[in-house]
Design an enzyme around this catalytic site. Structure first.
Site: not given
Ligand code: ADP
Ligand code: ASP
Ligand code: MG
Length: 827
Positions: A680, A684
């Site tokens: 995750d 980003k």
């Protein structure tokens, strides 16, 4: 005594309750004489026309006549009681016998005629007027005398260009005989019907009761005419076709006439003439909402809020095109053409001629298309034979769309907007005309496009340019909070900023709710429970409505399948707002495609919440790039979950236990490995790297996963088992912590993007206690930008970077940011 005239249309007299409502309105009028003009009971005129049609085709009529008898019989008994209904029904039977005789004659000649239509179709008004006057005569229903007036005894009309014309002298004389000068009370008058110079019953044409009302208002020198109908007033478009139509407070006689002429059935175009010459204001009001002030039709209304007052459309039009070199410069061609049409009794609705005079094009009612062809071919027989006129082309299935407004005169840009809007909607314009008064612009289009055209044109002139149709996909924790936040703000945004945010679709994984106007945000959960099965294509089609200027889809899922749709949506002009990272962190090819579509397609894609939830991370980065700064590196803590774990872990409790606790408190994904894997955070990092101009794939990022290889979700399916076995690694985590502590440092899970080398990584690192990444609390995110301008003292964005509240607020902010980007025009 002063007179006021009130007209009640068929829709206001549809059943017994309607009649009682009308009686109530009459009773509640202020003191003064009342002329009450009535239409037939709703639908009855259509039934009478149908009878004529059937008879002329020699079809049986008994059932249809029985239906008329039943309708009026039930009404009479309900309103007047059995006894008082008897004389009404007696007269009714006599009328039915008269009608039957006319129908028999029609069956013999197998044809309808204007005359037979006029004789039969007006009976409905006689019946409704008798019913209403009997009802008003019931004690307590009216304050004063009630008189029934059969308009055939008074109103004399002769045929004219635009329809029947009143013979005022004789009519006035008749009225004097029928109504004594000192009469005081209520006169119930039959609308629609009149007598012609041959002494035969005739009518004022469909919807003619409005015209009757203004004629009687002129005769009685009334102060005002009130036309009571089933809508709150003259609206900016037919509410049955344009859901966004609003009531026009004030409108000029001319505007009302143009709107009526171009199909706004709410008022008959000729109604205006007697009112204008006697300066009698007309009010259009609803019997179903009598408190509403309605529309005032007057000579000169106040300054309008919009240049265009209303939009109307007529279907059932044929376009005729006459073309040929032989017409160029030949004087009198138009004269001959329209002379021939006039002689044949054909009314031409619109004319458009190119200045080359090479062709003339005009619109006529579709039913006269065959006749028009014959008439025109006869009139130009010679030219056709000599090939000076090539052909008489007829296109059926057309409609005339018109925008109307006094303010259009001398206001540049109205036509541009009108045709521009049609063009953007892909609607083909076949002919164009603008009245010399510049009060209307009309276009002939295909009937099939009419509703869509009315809606888009209406939206472009009428709605706040900031009216946004919103579809939200994934009303889960973030999406749900967003809906709740919006519920509290939409009214204020509309009032203070003219920003009209309409959530018109909610789509969950299984169910969806679609609403034409807006989903009630105070009750969306139960609406969703009652919703229908989720179908994404239907959902998107619904949210992107013709009649609203802008559409945005808010994707609150993390679903790659939905992210894969963005390209299509953006191409369709739909704006996309999302916290879903997939579209921006999957292949660079898709990323480039999305950016390219946005540049070309007038649609916007906002995704501030993909990094740092509500924190202004992407905005800050974009500002730096756009103002010409050079980004050297971007680094920070991009995961609220990992920030929390690092903050809490001090080696006094095992790391695995802290993970288990965090999961129980909802700080992690249901499977904590989704956080611990670092993917995750890596996504980003990809998003920020690309935003800074780096061409980077997810696979290019060096990721240090905190999930031991043998415990990956491929190897260990169950989350519980994973948590149990994570304990085996507690010792090594504790050791890393202590090693850092010995150097007075802390453990942090850090992402780094180095723009000079083009490399990026995410890993567990140690930071000195004074480092900006060390002193964060709880689930804070921090993003540090080192740039040419911010070299020695980097720019830092820091704050809570996870949780439904702040993420939802970030999406809401994106929606408002989108609104600020929307132009004033239809985009
Ligand atoms: P009535 O029976 O009262 O004469 P009509 O059915 O003839 O009523 O006229 C009212 C209807 O006109 C409305 O229900 C509406 O659908 C239609 N209409 C068309 N254009 C407009 C408009 N611009 N404003 C209001 N109503 C309109
Ligand atoms: N009843 C007639 C019609 O339906 C006249 C009217 O209602 O205005 O056309
Ligand atoms: Mg009407």
């Amino acid at each position: 005594m002063n007179w006021t005239v009130h007209k009640f249309g068929g829709s206001s007299l549809a059943d017994a309750d309607c009649f009682r409502r009308v009686a109530g309105i009459v009773r509640d009028q202020p003191a003064g004489n009342l002329g009450v003009v009535v239409s037939a009971v709703g639908g009855v005129t259509d039934m009478l026309f149908d009878l004529i049609e059937r008879a002329s085709r020699q079809q049986p009529v008994d059932d249809a006549m029985g239906a008329l008898r039943r309708r009026h019989g039930e009404l009479a008994t309900d309103l007047l009681g059995e006894d008082a209904a008897a004389p009404f029904m007696e007269q009714f039977e006599t009328d039915l016998n008269d009608i039957r005789r006319i129908l028999e004659a029609l069956a013999l000649v197998k044809a309808t005629s204007r005359r037979s239509q006029d004789m039969v179709s007006g009976f409905g008004e006689l019946w409704s007027a008798r019913l209403l006057s009997a009802l008003l005569a019931v004690p307590g229903n009216s304050r004063e005398d009630v008189l029934f007036l059969d308009a055939r005894d008074v109103l004399l009309v002769e045929p004219g260009e635009m329809g029947p014309v009143v013979v005022w002298g004789k009519t006035r004389e008749n009225l004097g005989a029928a109504l004594s000068a000192d009469f005081s009370g209520v006169v119930v008058i039959t609308g629609y019907i009149a007598r012609n110079p041959d002494g035969l019953q005739t009518t004022l044409g469909r919807n003619g009761s409005d015209y009757s009302a203004s004629i009687f208002a002129a005769l009685l020198a009334a102060d005002a005419v009130h036309i009571w109908t089933d809508v709150d007033g003259v609206m900016s478009g037919d509410p049955r076709r344009v859901p966004e139509a609003t009531v026009i407070d004030e409108i000029s006689y001319n505007e009302a006439m143009e709107l009526a002429y171009f199909g706004a059935r709410v008022i008959h175009p000729q109604t205006m003439a007697p009112a204008v010459s006697h300066e009698i204001p007309i009010r259009i009001r609803s019997t179903f909402n009598p408190e509403h002030p309605g529309s005032r039709i007057i000579t000169s209304p106040g300054r309008p809020a919009t240049v265009v007052k209303g939009i109307s459309g007529i279907d059932g039009v044929a376009l005729v095109n006459l073309e040929g070199a032989g017409m160029i410069g030949v004087p009198g061609t138009a004269d001959r053409l329209f002379g021939a049409l006039r002689d044949a009794g054909i009314s031409v609705m619109l004319i458009s001629q190119g200045s080359s005079e090479h062709s003339i094009c005009f619109a006529v009612p579709e039913e006269s298309a065959d006749l028009v062809k014959t008439v025109v071919e006869d009139a130009f027989a010679l030219e056709l034979a000599q090939a000076q006129v090539q052909k008489v082309g007829i296109t059926r299935g057309c409609g005339v769309l018109a925008v109307v407004g006094d303010g259009m005169a001398g206001t540049p840009g109205v036509a541009a907007r009108f045709f521009g809007t049609l063009g953007k909607a892909g609607i083909n314009v076949r002919a164009i005309a603008q009245g010399a008064s510049e009060r209307n612009i009309s276009a002939v289009i295909s009937s099939a496009d009419m509703t869509r055209a009315l809606r888009t044109v209406h939206a472009s002139f009428y709605l706040s340019a900031k009216t946004v149709s919103i579809g939200l996909i994934g009303p889960g924790s973030v999406g749900g909070v967003l809906l709740d936040q919006m519920a509290g703000e939409v009214a204020r945004l509309r009032e203070d900023f003219n920003l009209d945010l309409r959530v018109r679709g909610l789509g969950g994984s299984r169910r969806m709710v679609l609403d034409d106007r807006r989903v009630d945000l105070n009750d969306w959960r139960s609406a969703l429970e009652r919703g229908s099965e989720m179908e994404l294509a239907r959902f998107v089609d619904h949210v992107q409505a013709d009649h609203l200027p802008h559409t945005v889809l808010v994707d609150c899922t993390a679903d790659p399948g939905i992210a894969a749709q963005y390209a299509d949506w953006l191409k369709r002009g739909i704006h996309v707002i999302t916290p879903n990272k997939r579209a921006h962190s999957d292949s660079m090819g898709y990323y480039r495609e999305l950016k390219a579509i946005c540049r070309n397609a007038n649609s916007h894609f906002l995704y501030e919440t993909t990094v740092g939830a509500g924190l202004p991370v992407i905005k800050t980065l974009r500002d730096l790039v756009e103002t010409g700064d050079d980004i050297a590196s971007i680094s920070g803590i991009f995961s609220g979950t990992l920030a929390y774990l690092c903050n809490v872990f001090d080696a006094t409790r095992p790391f695995s236990e802290i993970v288990r606790d965090a999961r129980a408190q909802g700080y992690t994904e249901p499977d904590p490995r989704d956080d611990l894997s670092g993917m995750d955070v890596a996504r980003k990092a990809v998003i920020l790297a690309r935003e800074a101009g780096l061409e980077l794939e997810l696979a290019d990022i060096e990721v240090e996963s905190l999930v031991p290889g043998e415990l990956s979700s491929d190897a260990v399916a169950s989350v519980d088992e994973f948590l149990d076995r994570l304990a085996d690694f507690d010792a090594s985590m504790a050791e890393r912590f202590r090693a850092a502590e010995r150097e007075d440092r802390v453990l942090r899970y850090v992402a780094e993007v180095d723009l000079s080398t083009g490399k990026a990584s995410v890993s567990l690192q140690t930071c000195s206690r004074g480092h900006p990444f060390a002193g964060i609390s709880l689930t804070d995110n921090v993003v540090q930008f080192v740039t040419r301008r911010y070299r020695d003292n980097p720019l830092i964005v820091r704050g809570p970077g996870a949780g439904p509240d702040v993420t939802a607020a970030g999406i809401f902010a994106d929606i408002l940011r989108l609104c600020s980007m929307l132009g004033t025009n239809h985009a």
